[in-house]
Design a protein around this motif. Sequence first.
Motif, PDB file in Angstrom:
ATOM      1  N   ALA A 152       0.844  -1.215   0.000  1.00 34.06           N
ATOM      2  CA  ALA A 152       0.000   0.000   0.000  1.00 34.06           C
ATOM      3  C   ALA A 152       0.871   1.255   0.000  1.00 34.06           C
ATOM      4  N   THR A 153       1.965   1.232   0.739  1.00 31.27           N
ATOM      5  CA  THR A 153       2.894   2.368   0.730  1.00 31.27           C
ATOM      6  C   THR A 153       3.490   2.553  -0.661  1.00 31.27           C
ATOM      7  N   ILE A 154       3.849   1.421  -1.286  1.00 31.69           N
ATOM      8  CA  ILE A 154       4.397   1.495  -2.645  1.00 31.69           C
ATOM      9  C   ILE A 154       3.364   2.120  -3.589  1.00 31.69           C
ATOM     10  N   ALA A 155       2.091   1.767  -3.418  1.00 36.92           N
ATOM     11  CA  ALA A 155       1.025   2.335  -4.263  1.00 36.92           C
ATOM     12  C   ALA A 155       0.987   3.855  -4.122  1.00 36.92           C
ATOM     13  N   ASP A 156       1.032   4.336  -2.904  1.00 37.01           N
ATOM     14  CA  ASP A 156       0.976   5.791  -2.678  1.00 37.01           C
ATOM     15  C   ASP A 156       2.166   6.507  -3.308  1.00 37.01           C
ATOM     16  N   ARG A 157       3.356   5.948  -3.089  1.00 33.79           N
ATOM     17  CA  ARG A 157       4.564   6.601  -3.616  1.00 33.79           C
ATOM     18  C   ARG A 157       4.603   6.525  -5.149  1.00 33.79           C
ATOM     19  N   LEU A 158       4.123   5.410  -5.707  1.00 33.26           N
ATOM     20  CA  LEU A 158       4.084   5.271  -7.161  1.00 33.26           C
ATOM     21  C   LEU A 158       3.153   6.330  -7.767  1.00 33.26           C
ATOM     22  N   ALA A 159       2.028   6.577  -7.099  1.00 30.65           N
ATOM     23  CA  ALA A 159       1.103   7.605  -7.606  1.00 30.65           C
ATOM     24  C   ALA A 159       1.790   8.972  -7.642  1.00 30.65           C
TER      25      ALA A 159
END
Length: 309
Positions: A152-159
């Motif tokens: 989920a953290t990766i999702a936020d940073r990728l966005a």
Amino acid sequence: MPRRLLAALLTLAVAAGCGARASAGGFTDGRLTVVTAFYPLDFLSKRIGGDTVSVTDLTKPGAEPHDVELNPRQVGRIADAGLIVYLHGFQPAVDDAVDQEAKDRAFDAASVVALLPLADGTDGEPEPPGADHPETANGMDPHVWLDPVRFATIADRLAERLGRADPAHAAAYTARAAGVHRELDALNAEFAAQLSTCRRHELVTSHSAFNYLATRYGLTQIGITGISPEAEPSPQRLGQVAAEARATGTTTIFFETLVSPKVAETIAREVGARTAVLDPLEGLTDPGADYFSVMRGNLAALTAALGCP
Ligand SMILES: [Zn+2]
């Protein structure tokens, strides 16, 4: 560097001259071109990028990604892409291509979460002699996507990174990432609840891909072959794992979908356990599945194996 840039410009010029699709500055037909290294990052990029990105995965569906080799066409895609989404320390060929062609246009998923050191394919035992970890030169375990919280953290940073590469659609990327984050929170809650009542907590697996998942939910991974799925365990390691499996009352030895179950079957026979699939999600074998359905399949396999009512 200037020479590479020149080569990239020539490639673009030739492509344009041949009437290929308009591709410039990391956009193709107005969509940001994103190159992903393997399935979970491909899944995330498509979910968050939606229809304003054009995503290409470097690992073929069903292929084992650890030791992926890149052909010149794929290296060219990396050189031309608007953004590369990869995980440093997992696939040496991708790391090299990013270093050479796209250092300033890369999102490294390993750089935005806390990494665990390699568990040595065991529950803290020293590395078995002869084990080969070419993909983990940095000594860290790459399998972060199997922890829904880190994912989920990766999702936020990728966005955020997509928004920098394509500011016109930044708000949409943020909004879609928030949706994925909520789904991952729900998945995490299911794992936490269903794995909180297990009789056993030892996860015996051929490929030691599950340390992030095990650590998140209070389980202990006992790995047979180490971090690299194709490695051959020594007879000593097989004996150790069989002894641990017996001592902990293990009923199930897990193997994964992309490599042979032979090693898991050997141990299972020796200790009178059964084998079952635990999917490290390094590639999709079922085109109808996705990250969430495979993770829920893993949860069902774990609750059955560990006696979680
Ligand atoms: Zn792996």
